[in-house]
Scaffold this motif. Structure first.
Motif, PDB file in Angstrom:
ATOM      1  N   VAL A   1       0.980  -1.382  -0.160  1.00 50.91           N
ATOM      2  CA  VAL A   1      -0.010  -0.154  -0.167  1.00 50.91           C
ATOM      3  C   VAL A   1       0.818   1.275  -0.034  1.00 50.91           C
ATOM      4  CG1 VAL A   1      -1.614   1.426   1.203  1.00 50.91           C
ATOM      5  CG2 VAL A   1      -1.947  -1.218   1.180  1.00 50.91           C
ATOM      6  N   CYS A   2       0.752   2.354  -1.014  1.00 51.48           N
ATOM      7  CA  CYS A   2       1.267   3.469  -1.215  1.00 51.48           C
ATOM      8  C   CYS A   2       1.438   4.219  -0.003  1.00 51.48           C
ATOM      9  CB  CYS A   2       1.215   4.023  -2.302  1.00 51.48           C
ATOM     10  SG  CYS A   2       1.808   3.538  -3.729  1.00 51.48           S
ATOM     11  N   GLY A   3       2.028   4.551   1.017  1.00 52.96           N
ATOM     12  CA  GLY A   3       2.040   5.528   2.056  1.00 52.96           C
ATOM     13  C   GLY A   3       2.316   6.950   1.886  1.00 52.96           C
ATOM     14  N   PRO A   4       2.322   7.268   2.681  1.00 48.63           N
ATOM     15  CA  PRO A   4       2.250   9.177   2.705  1.00 48.63           C
ATOM     16  C   PRO A   4       3.784   9.710   2.355  1.00 48.63           C
ATOM     17  CG  PRO A   4       2.590   8.649   4.956  1.00 48.63           C
ATOM     18  CD  PRO A   4       2.153   7.185   4.140  1.00 48.63           C
ATOM     19  N   THR A   5       3.721  10.926   1.959  1.00 50.23           N
ATOM     20  CA  THR A   5       4.900  11.912   1.649  1.00 50.23           C
ATOM     21  C   THR A   5       4.778  12.477   2.982  1.00 50.23           C
ATOM     22  OG1 THR A   5       4.673  11.700  -0.631  1.00 50.23           O
ATOM     23  CG2 THR A   5       6.162  13.582   0.468  1.00 50.23           C
ATOM     24  N   VAL A   6       6.103  12.306   3.743  1.00 50.62           N
ATOM     25  CA  VAL A   6       6.130  12.977   5.219  1.00 50.62           C
ATOM     26  C   VAL A   6       6.477  14.257   5.268  1.00 50.62           C
ATOM     27  CG1 VAL A   6       5.672  10.578   6.435  1.00 50.62           C
ATOM     28  CG2 VAL A   6       7.929  11.151   5.416  1.00 50.62           C
ATOM     29  N   TYR A   7       5.894  15.309   5.092  1.00 45.89           N
ATOM     30  CA  TYR A   7       6.136  16.569   5.174  1.00 45.89           C
ATOM     31  C   TYR A   7       5.510  17.443   5.904  1.00 45.89           C
ATOM     32  CZ  TYR A   7       2.548  17.775   1.611  1.00 45.89           C
ATOM     33  OH  TYR A   7       1.389  17.920   1.065  1.00 45.89           O
ATOM     34  N   ASN A   8       4.296  16.625   6.344  1.00 48.80           N
ATOM     35  CA  ASN A   8       3.286  17.510   7.177  1.00 48.80           C
ATOM     36  C   ASN A   8       2.486  16.433   8.102  1.00 48.80           C
ATOM     37  OD1 ASN A   8       1.534  19.225   8.382  1.00 48.80           O
ATOM     38  ND2 ASN A   8       0.978  20.552   6.533  1.00 48.80           N
ATOM     39  N   TYR A   9       1.407  16.708   8.771  1.00 50.82           N
ATOM     40  CA  TYR A   9       0.710  15.780   9.509  1.00 50.82           C
ATOM     41  C   TYR A   9      -0.294  15.184   8.388  1.00 50.82           C
ATOM     42  CZ  TYR A   9       2.139  17.946  13.938  1.00 50.82           C
ATOM     43  OH  TYR A   9       2.922  18.334  14.953  1.00 50.82           O
ATOM     44  N   ILE A  10      -0.963  13.957   8.441  1.00 51.80           N
ATOM     45  CA  ILE A  10      -1.591  13.283   7.488  1.00 51.80           C
ATOM     46  C   ILE A  10      -3.035  14.199   7.868  1.00 51.80           C
ATOM     47  CG2 ILE A  10      -0.688  11.332   7.270  1.00 51.80           C
ATOM     48  CD1 ILE A  10      -2.748  10.089   9.078  1.00 51.80           C
ATOM     49  N   HIS A  11      -3.828  14.289   6.516  1.00 52.50           N
ATOM     50  CA  HIS A  11      -5.061  14.639   6.488  1.00 52.50           C
ATOM     51  C   HIS A  11      -6.146  13.545   6.706  1.00 52.50           C
ATOM     52  CE1 HIS A  11      -5.520  14.367   2.227  1.00 52.50           C
ATOM     53  NE2 HIS A  11      -4.539  15.125   2.069  1.00 52.50           N
ATOM     54  N   ILE A  12      -7.373  13.889   6.547  1.00 58.31           N
ATOM     55  CA  ILE A  12      -8.211  12.935   6.712  1.00 58.31           C
ATOM     56  C   ILE A  12      -8.317  12.053   5.368  1.00 58.31           C
ATOM     57  CG2 ILE A  12     -10.380  14.200   6.196  1.00 58.31           C
ATOM     58  CD1 ILE A  12     -11.842  12.596   8.096  1.00 58.31           C
ATOM     59  N   GLY A  13      -8.236  12.677   4.399  1.00 59.39           N
ATOM     60  CA  GLY A  13      -7.645  12.068   3.076  1.00 59.39           C
ATOM     61  C   GLY A  13      -6.830  11.127   2.970  1.00 59.39           C
TER      62      GLY A  13
ATOM     63  N   ARG B   1      -7.865   8.153   5.317  1.00 59.72           N
ATOM     64  CA  ARG B   1      -8.934   7.337   4.465  1.00 59.72           C
ATOM     65  C   ARG B   1      -8.261   6.203   3.863  1.00 59.72           C
ATOM     66  NH1 ARG B   1     -13.440   6.431   0.620  1.00 59.72           N
ATOM     67  NH2 ARG B   1     -14.198   4.543   1.452  1.00 59.72           N
ATOM     68  N   SER B   2      -7.195   6.351   3.056  1.00 64.37           N
ATOM     69  CA  SER B   2      -6.472   5.041   2.427  1.00 64.37           C
ATOM     70  C   SER B   2      -5.830   4.211   3.383  1.00 64.37           C
ATOM     71  CB  SER B   2      -5.425   5.624   1.498  1.00 64.37           C
ATOM     72  OG  SER B   2      -4.813   4.782   0.967  1.00 64.37           O
ATOM     73  N   THR B   3      -5.219   4.812   4.542  1.00 66.87           N
ATOM     74  CA  THR B   3      -4.692   3.914   5.413  1.00 66.87           C
ATOM     75  C   THR B   3      -5.700   3.227   6.113  1.00 66.87           C
ATOM     76  OG1 THR B   3      -2.863   5.824   5.782  1.00 66.87           O
ATOM     77  CG2 THR B   3      -3.256   3.846   7.662  1.00 66.87           C
ATOM     78  N   VAL B   4      -6.804   3.385   6.695  1.00 65.34           N
ATOM     79  CA  VAL B   4      -7.738   3.045   7.395  1.00 65.34           C
ATOM     80  C   VAL B   4      -8.442   1.969   6.676  1.00 65.34           C
ATOM     81  CG1 VAL B   4     -10.422   3.154   8.345  1.00 65.34           C
ATOM     82  CG2 VAL B   4      -8.274   4.712   9.270  1.00 65.34           C
TER      83      VAL B   4
ATOM     84  N   ALA C   1       4.673  11.503  14.083  1.00 67.58           N
ATOM     85  CA  ALA C   1       3.421  12.065  13.733  1.00 67.58           C
ATOM     86  C   ALA C   1       2.505  11.034  13.303  1.00 67.58           C
ATOM     87  CB  ALA C   1       3.219  13.315  13.331  1.00 67.58           C
ATOM     88  N   TYR C   2       2.799  10.633  12.033  1.00 64.88           N
ATOM     89  CA  TYR C   2       2.066   9.525  11.442  1.00 64.88           C
ATOM     90  C   TYR C   2       1.592   8.273  12.104  1.00 64.88           C
ATOM     91  CZ  TYR C   2       0.761   5.661   8.014  1.00 64.88           C
ATOM     92  OH  TYR C   2       0.210   4.626   7.349  1.00 64.88           O
ATOM     93  N   HIS C   3       2.567   7.652  12.945  1.00 61.78           N
ATOM     94  CA  HIS C   3       2.307   6.621  13.692  1.00 61.78           C
ATOM     95  C   HIS C   3       1.394   7.032  14.986  1.00 61.78           C
ATOM     96  CE1 HIS C   3       4.898   3.765  11.819  1.00 61.78           C
ATOM     97  NE2 HIS C   3       5.990   4.397  11.853  1.00 61.78           N
ATOM     98  N   ALA C   4       1.648   8.192  15.481  1.00 67.89           N
ATOM     99  CA  ALA C   4       0.760   8.501  16.592  1.00 67.89           C
ATOM    100  C   ALA C   4      -0.776   8.790  16.292  1.00 67.89           C
ATOM    101  CB  ALA C   4       1.380   9.916  17.285  1.00 67.89           C
ATOM    102  N   ASP C   5      -0.976   9.420  14.973  1.00 66.46           N
ATOM    103  CA  ASP C   5      -2.284   9.496  14.428  1.00 66.46           C
ATOM    104  C   ASP C   5      -2.896   8.285  14.116  1.00 66.46           C
ATOM    105  OD1 ASP C   5      -2.104  12.191  14.967  1.00 66.46           O
ATOM    106  OD2 ASP C   5      -1.514  12.863  12.829  1.00 66.46           O
ATOM    107  N   THR C   6      -2.119   7.431  13.608  1.00 65.42           N
ATOM    108  CA  THR C   6      -2.641   6.206  12.859  1.00 65.42           C
ATOM    109  C   THR C   6      -2.816   5.220  14.084  1.00 65.42           C
ATOM    110  OG1 THR C   6      -0.553   5.323  12.334  1.00 65.42           O
ATOM    111  CG2 THR C   6      -1.949   6.420  10.572  1.00 65.42           C
TER     112      THR C   6
ATOM    113  N   GLY D   1      -6.306   3.098  15.404  1.00 66.85           N
ATOM    114  CA  GLY D   1      -6.668   1.741  15.756  1.00 66.85           C
ATOM    115  C   GLY D   1      -5.990   1.018  14.423  1.00 66.85           C
ATOM    116  N   VAL D   2      -5.257   1.628  13.681  1.00 72.28           N
ATOM    117  CA  VAL D   2      -4.569   0.870  12.517  1.00 72.28           C
ATOM    118  C   VAL D   2      -3.124  -0.087  12.998  1.00 72.28           C
ATOM    119  CG1 VAL D   2      -3.262   1.404  10.408  1.00 72.28           C
ATOM    120  CG2 VAL D   2      -5.010   3.072  10.839  1.00 72.28           C
ATOM    121  N   GLU D   3      -3.322  -1.212  12.491  1.00 72.99           N
ATOM    122  CA  GLU D   3      -2.156  -2.049  12.692  1.00 72.99           C
ATOM    123  C   GLU D   3      -0.959  -1.826  12.169  1.00 72.99           C
ATOM    124  OE1 GLU D   3      -3.592  -5.872  11.619  1.00 72.99           O
ATOM    125  OE2 GLU D   3      -4.638  -6.373  13.508  1.00 72.99           O
TER     126      GLU D   3
END
Length: 469
Positions: A27-39, A42-45, A95-100, A104-106
């Motif tokens: 699964v393609c993950g984020p480009t980590v230059y900011n906090y993730i938005h809900i969009g 959505r992919s992660t969840v 921050a990504y790990h904290a938010d996800t 409840g993301v594994e």
């Protein structure tokens, strides 16, 4: 039989893994230059839910999701924040790990980073040059798009349409360096004061598309079962991944391509570029993360989601109903008896719920229909828990199956903590007041507890309490 809508063939197909009982999923993950938005979330969840269901169905899932930790956006953020590019990436990966985690993301089995795979990326590009699928110009390396047969097969766009788009999208300087406007960068020559690595073509850094081809094949093999990501990645990112990977290996890159729908606000796609985004980092300060997870996980992954206060409140109300069913059953366990008088009828009913749930989820992970089955299950739990006599074995079976299924959506319910002594005493005093028909005092205690966020429910089995929503 589990069926998946395959973007590549534009139809639902029976899922047949490469290796029986195992799933290779990227699964393609984020480009980590900011906090993730809900969009982004959505992919992660969505694909965490897919993964959970595959595991529920007995598959051993090797789940890989990358971090793009070197990129133009990260370099710009580093200048703005007066940090190095690696420091920016480290900050927002944390921050990504904290938010996800809050959602409840594994954890993925592997979370590869571009900076950790530079040698593999260079080797991959070298093979493409040797096979004449790529060429070097002044320290930049480009992929010969037209050389790859059936380029555009994933996005279903013709070469002519792509050529017009590419000509309009790129600046004249870049087009002058390329053999063809459709060609895309595999390696970018270094610019002053930017992070770079040495390569056979000079100092530079990878292009965006090459990283996922390298990390997917490194961790999962030349051909993988499922490649997933947001709908906006279909072209050019995933199209280019196919071209690079299949040109290098000579094998199909992925058997099933899955793409999740957008999150919209005011009927417009949510994105940082449009400025109409809401950060998960901020939302979960105001909204219970489990409600946000439930909101996203219970819409079928290919469907768009409309984010608003109204839709969040709907999710809150529905999740509360499920929690109440859970509480009703756990509460009745205290006076349940060991009886088998009509247990089989209840077991049969819940087995049917399970079969119905699997039927719905096997249809391209239709979580909207799957959660509807769970609502029906919750209703049956409420009806059974209102009986004067309830079976301990039935209640335990209900709880086990209910929790097993809602866990697929990332939802975990726990028994509410015991009240402290003061509140226990107030409830006892209220019960005594009611018995003495002192309803004024009874109401006073109810209101007092309500102010503390404690809600009381008077049932035939006694007074119950719950925390207010």
């Amino acid at each position: 039989m589990l069926k998946i809508y395959n973007t590549l063939t534009r139809k639902k197909e029976a899922f047949i893994p490469i290796e029986e009982g195992k799933v290779r999923m990227y699964v393609c993950g984020p480009t980590v230059y900011n906090y993730i938005h809900i969009g982004n979330a959505r992919s992660t969840v969505a694909f965490d839910t897919v993964r959970r269901y595959l595991e529920y169905r007995g598959y051993d899932v090797n789940y890989v999701s990358n971090f793009t930790d070197v990129d133009d956006k990260i370099i710009r953020a580093a200048k703005e924040l007066n940090l190095t590019a690696p420091e920016v990436a480290d900050k927002f990966i944390k921050a990504y790990h904290a938010d996800t985690h809050a959602l409840g993301v594994e954890e993925a089995c592997h979370h590869p980073r571009v900076m950790e795979n530079i040698p593999e990326i260079i080797d991959f590009i070298a093979v493409l040059i040797k096979k004449e699928y790529a060429y070097e110009v002044d320290g930049d390396v480009y992929y010969r798009t037209r050389k790859f047969e059936n380029y555009g097969k994933l996005s279903d766009i013709s070469i002519d349409e792509l050529e017009v788009g590419a000509s309009n999208r790129l600046n004249a300087q870049e087009n002058n360096k390329k053999e063809d406007p459709l060609d895309f960068a595999l390696w970018k020559s270094a610019k002053a004061a930017e992070i770079s690595w040495e390569s056979p073509w000079g100092a530079g850094r990878p292009g965006w598309h090459i990283e996922c081809s390298v990390m997917a094949t490194k961790y999962l093999g030349d051909t993988i079962d499922i490649h997933a990501g947001g709908q906006d990645l279909t072209f050019p990112h995933h199209e280019n991944e196919i071209a690079q990977s299949e040109a290098k290996t000579g094998h199909p890159f992925a058997h099933y391509w899955m793409h999740n729908g957008f999150v919209t606000m005011d009927n417009e796609k949510m994105s940082k570029s449009l400025g109409n985004f809401v950060l998960v980092h901020d939302i979960i300060k105001k909204v219970d993360p489990q409600i946000l997870r439930f909101f996203m996980a219970t819409t079928q992954y290919r469907r768009p989601i409309s984010y608003s206060e109204t839709t969040i409140e709907e999710a809150r109300a529905n999740l509360t109903k499920l929690k109440m069913a859970f509480d009703n059953v756990t509460y009745r366990l205290k006076d349940a008896v060991a009886t088998e008088e009509d247990d089989q009828e209840q077991f049969d009913q819940f087995n049917q719920f399970k079969e119905n749930f699997i039927k719905e989820m096997d249809d391209d992970f239709n979580s909207a229909n799957g959660i509807t089955v769970i609502y029906e299950m919750a209703k049956a739990m409420n009806i059974y828990s209102e009986r004067s006599i309830v079976s301990k074995s039935v209640l335990e079976a209900m709880l086990d199956q209910f929790q097993e299924l809602i866990r697929i959506f990332g939802i975990v319910f726990e028994e509410t903590a015991l009240l402290d002594e003061t509140v226990e005493q107030l409830i006892e005093e209220r019960n005594a007041a009611r018995a003495a028909k002192d309803f004024q005092r009874s109401d006073e205690i109810r209101d007092q507890l309500k102010e503390e966020g404690i809600m009381l429910d008077d049932t035939p089995q006694g007074t119950r309490w719950r925390r207010g929503q």
